[in-house]
Design an enzyme around this catalytic site. Structure first.
Site, PDB file in Angstrom:
ATOM      1  N   ALA A  77      28.129  31.874  35.840  1.00 34.48           N
ATOM      2  CA  ALA A  77      27.288  33.160  35.752  1.00 34.48           C
ATOM      3  C   ALA A  77      26.375  33.375  36.957  1.00 34.48           C
ATOM      4  O   ALA A  77      25.902  32.347  37.561  1.00 34.48           O
ATOM      5  CB  ALA A  77      26.237  33.171  34.520  1.00 34.48           C
ATOM      6  N   GLU A 110      38.412  29.374  29.121  1.00 32.37           N
ATOM      7  CA  GLU A 110      38.373  30.760  28.128  1.00 32.37           C
ATOM      8  C   GLU A 110      37.650  31.812  28.483  1.00 32.37           C
ATOM      9  O   GLU A 110      36.346  31.504  29.034  1.00 32.37           O
ATOM     10  CB  GLU A 110      37.996  30.239  26.836  1.00 32.37           C
ATOM     11  CG  GLU A 110      39.078  29.464  26.128  1.00 32.37           C
ATOM     12  CD  GLU A 110      38.604  28.244  25.511  1.00 32.37           C
ATOM     13  OE1 GLU A 110      37.304  27.963  25.426  1.00 32.37           O
ATOM     14  OE2 GLU A 110      39.442  27.410  25.041  1.00 32.37           O
ATOM     15  N   ASN A 115      36.126  40.782  29.329  1.00 30.61           N
ATOM     16  CA  ASN A 115      35.271  40.428  30.486  1.00 30.61           C
ATOM     17  C   ASN A 115      36.297  40.682  31.686  1.00 30.61           C
ATOM     18  O   ASN A 115      36.821  39.620  32.331  1.00 30.61           O
ATOM     19  CB  ASN A 115      34.883  39.068  30.286  1.00 30.61           C
ATOM     20  CG  ASN A 115      33.874  38.790  31.343  1.00 30.61           C
ATOM     21  OD1 ASN A 115      33.730  39.593  32.436  1.00 30.61           O
ATOM     22  ND2 ASN A 115      33.021  37.730  31.108  1.00 30.61           N
ATOM     23  N   TYR A 122      38.441  34.997  38.474  1.00 31.11           N
ATOM     24  CA  TYR A 122      39.507  33.719  38.242  1.00 31.11           C
ATOM     25  C   TYR A 122      40.618  34.072  38.761  1.00 31.11           C
ATOM     26  O   TYR A 122      41.264  33.210  39.496  1.00 31.11           O
ATOM     27  CB  TYR A 122      39.504  33.408  36.764  1.00 31.11           C
ATOM     28  CG  TYR A 122      38.078  33.191  36.214  1.00 31.11           C
ATOM     29  CD1 TYR A 122      37.234  32.205  36.556  1.00 31.11           C
ATOM     30  CD2 TYR A 122      37.709  33.508  34.931  1.00 31.11           C
ATOM     31  CE1 TYR A 122      36.097  32.002  36.116  1.00 31.11           C
ATOM     32  CE2 TYR A 122      36.627  33.272  34.150  1.00 31.11           C
ATOM     33  CZ  TYR A 122      35.678  32.416  35.027  1.00 31.11           C
ATOM     34  OH  TYR A 122      34.411  32.377  34.389  1.00 31.11           O
TER      35      TYR A 122
HETATM   36  C1  LIG Z   1      31.792  36.923  36.343  1.00 31.14           C
HETATM   37  C2  LIG Z   1      30.642  36.852  37.517  1.00 31.14           C
HETATM   38  C3  LIG Z   1      30.169  35.337  37.090  1.00 31.14           C
HETATM   39  C4  LIG Z   1      31.075  37.307  38.646  1.00 31.14           C
HETATM   40  O1  LIG Z   1      30.137  37.122  39.878  1.00 31.14           O
HETATM   41  P1  LIG Z   1      29.925  37.709  41.063  1.00 31.14           P
HETATM   42  O2  LIG Z   1      28.752  36.896  41.922  1.00 31.14           O
HETATM   43  O3  LIG Z   1      29.513  39.204  40.946  1.00 31.14           O
HETATM   44  O4  LIG Z   1      31.476  37.793  41.638  1.00 31.14           O
HETATM   45  P2  LIG Z   1      31.743  38.132  43.126  1.00 31.14           P
HETATM   46  O5  LIG Z   1      30.958  39.034  43.746  1.00 31.14           O
HETATM   47  O6  LIG Z   1      32.381  36.644  43.898  1.00 31.14           O
HETATM   48  O7  LIG Z   1      33.044  38.828  42.697  1.00 31.14           O
HETATM   49  C5  LIG Z   1      34.341  38.322  42.787  1.00 31.14           C
HETATM   50  C6  LIG Z   1      35.442  38.990  42.291  1.00 31.14           C
HETATM   51  O8  LIG Z   1      35.497  39.091  40.915  1.00 31.14           O
HETATM   52  C7  LIG Z   1      35.730  40.716  40.567  1.00 31.14           C
HETATM   53  N1  LIG Z   1      34.586  41.351  40.011  1.00 31.14           N
HETATM   54  C8  LIG Z   1      33.048  41.071  40.003  1.00 31.14           C
HETATM   55  N2  LIG Z   1      32.511  41.686  39.234  1.00 31.14           N
HETATM   56  C9  LIG Z   1      33.368  42.857  38.847  1.00 31.14           C
HETATM   57  C10 LIG Z   1      33.107  43.819  38.253  1.00 31.14           C
HETATM   58  N3  LIG Z   1      31.972  44.332  37.682  1.00 31.14           N
HETATM   59  N4  LIG Z   1      34.170  44.758  37.835  1.00 31.14           N
HETATM   60  C11 LIG Z   1      35.563  44.473  38.292  1.00 31.14           C
HETATM   61  N5  LIG Z   1      35.807  43.118  38.910  1.00 31.14           N
HETATM   62  C12 LIG Z   1      34.705  42.393  39.437  1.00 31.14           C
HETATM   63  C13 LIG Z   1      36.316  41.203  41.751  1.00 31.14           C
HETATM   64  O9  LIG Z   1      37.713  40.864  41.878  1.00 31.14           O
HETATM   65  C14 LIG Z   1      35.519  40.489  42.798  1.00 31.14           C
HETATM   66  O10 LIG Z   1      36.110  40.552  44.110  1.00 31.14           O
HETATM   67  P3  LIG Z   1      35.947  41.398  45.399  1.00 31.14           P
HETATM   68  O11 LIG Z   1      34.259  41.594  45.243  1.00 31.14           O
HETATM   69  O12 LIG Z   1      36.729  41.123  46.457  1.00 31.14           O
HETATM   70  O13 LIG Z   1      36.411  42.885  44.663  1.00 31.14           O
HETATM   71  C15 LIG Z   1      29.426  37.774  37.030  1.00 31.14           C
HETATM   72  O14 LIG Z   1      29.776  39.188  36.809  1.00 31.14           O
HETATM   73  C16 LIG Z   1      28.662  37.391  35.748  1.00 31.14           C
HETATM   74  O15 LIG Z   1      27.867  36.629  35.874  1.00 31.14           O
HETATM   75  N6  LIG Z   1      28.978  37.840  34.618  1.00 31.14           N
HETATM   76  C17 LIG Z   1      28.084  37.530  33.255  1.00 31.14           C
HETATM   77  C18 LIG Z   1      28.505  36.133  32.999  1.00 31.14           C
HETATM   78  C19 LIG Z   1      30.313  35.853  32.674  1.00 31.14           C
HETATM   79  O16 LIG Z   1      30.676  36.828  32.284  1.00 31.14           O
HETATM   80  N7  LIG Z   1      30.625  34.892  33.190  1.00 31.14           N
HETATM   81  C20 LIG Z   1      31.938  34.479  32.894  1.00 31.14           C
HETATM   82  C21 LIG Z   1      32.401  33.872  31.580  1.00 31.14           C
HETATM   83  S1  LIG Z   1      33.908  33.287  31.367  1.00 31.14           S
END
Ligand SMILES: CC(C)(COP(=O)(O)OP(=O)(O)OC[C@H]1O[C@@H](n2cnc3c(N)ncnc32)[C@H](O)[C@@H]1OP(=O)(O)O)[C@@H](O)C(=O)NCCC(=O)NCCS
Length: 159
Positions: A77, A110, A115, A122
């Site tokens: 996260a 998972e 999401n 991933y």
């Molecule tokens: C999923 C999560 C960890 C991504 O973290 P982040 O720091 O925003 O990720 P990044 O900036 O490194 O983005 C990496 C890639 O993820 C994808 N991505 C991230 N946020 C996205 C969004 N809102 N919609 C679509 N794609 C998204 C993109 O492919 C992105 O690559 P790009 O920036 O080159 O397009 C964050 O959204 C989060 O904490 N979500 C809530 C908790 C969660 O769902 N955890 C995963 C549980 S399985």
């Protein structure tokens, strides 16, 4: 976050448990307790945590359990204020690098079917969908997508 703000990626330690627990509450419907995170970070020999720190605060984390030669990713996260700034990618990159160096050759997780952000993150690192657990999430009955990444025949992370 200013463009120049430094993001430090480091191993998680037990004193990070409260910060991680606070992020769990913000980010998940079924958050891990601080108590369970203290165990993870101090006693669980299978657990590896990587955290992202900005100006002394933990703004993201990734946890994995090493089981034989597999890495089972338990939680990832990033704080809502710091998303889409590559921090999730840095966490996954460093988590994979550290655990591959420690001998893990496959990783799995998972993720909720809805999401799309996490699934895209991933996929960026070579995870592919391998199955579905129907109605896996108790809070809303959402399906879980099972993803795997195999690095056995890989020379490196390639990114
Ligand atoms: C999923 C999560 C960890 C991504 O973290 P982040 O720091 O925003 O990720 P990044 O900036 O490194 O983005 C990496 C890639 O993820 C994808 N991505 C991230 N946020 C996205 C969004 N809102 N919609 C679509 N794609 C998204 C993109 O492919 C992105 O690559 P790009 O920036 O080159 O397009 C964050 O959204 C989060 O904490 N979500 C809530 C908790 C969660 O769902 N955890 C995963 C549980 S399985």
């Amino acid at each position: 976050m200013a463009e120049t703000t430094e993001v430090i990626i480091r191993r998680g330690v037990v004193s990070d448990a409260a910060d991680i627990a606070a992020l769990e509450v913000i980010c998940f419907a079924d958050p891990w307790s601080e108590e369970s995170l203290v165990y993870e970070l101090s006693e669980n020999p299978r657990a590896v945590y990587v955290v992202a720190e900005v100006e002394g605060h933990v703004v993201g984390y990734a946890g994995v359990w090493g089981i034989v030669d597999e890495g089972h990713i338990t939680n990832v996260a990033v704080s809502p204020d710091y998303r889409r700034k590559n921090i999730g990618s840095l966490l996954i990159y460093h988590m994979l690098k550290a655990t591959m160096q420690a001998g893990l050759v496959r990783h799995t997780l998972e993720v909720r079917a809805g999401n799309v952000a996490a699934q895209a993150l991933y996929r960026k690192f070579g995870f592919t969908e391998a199955g579905v657990r129907k109605g896996y999430y108790a809070d809303n009955g959402e399906d879980a997508i099972i993803m795997w990444r195999d690095s056995e025949n890989e020379e490196g992370l390639g990114c």
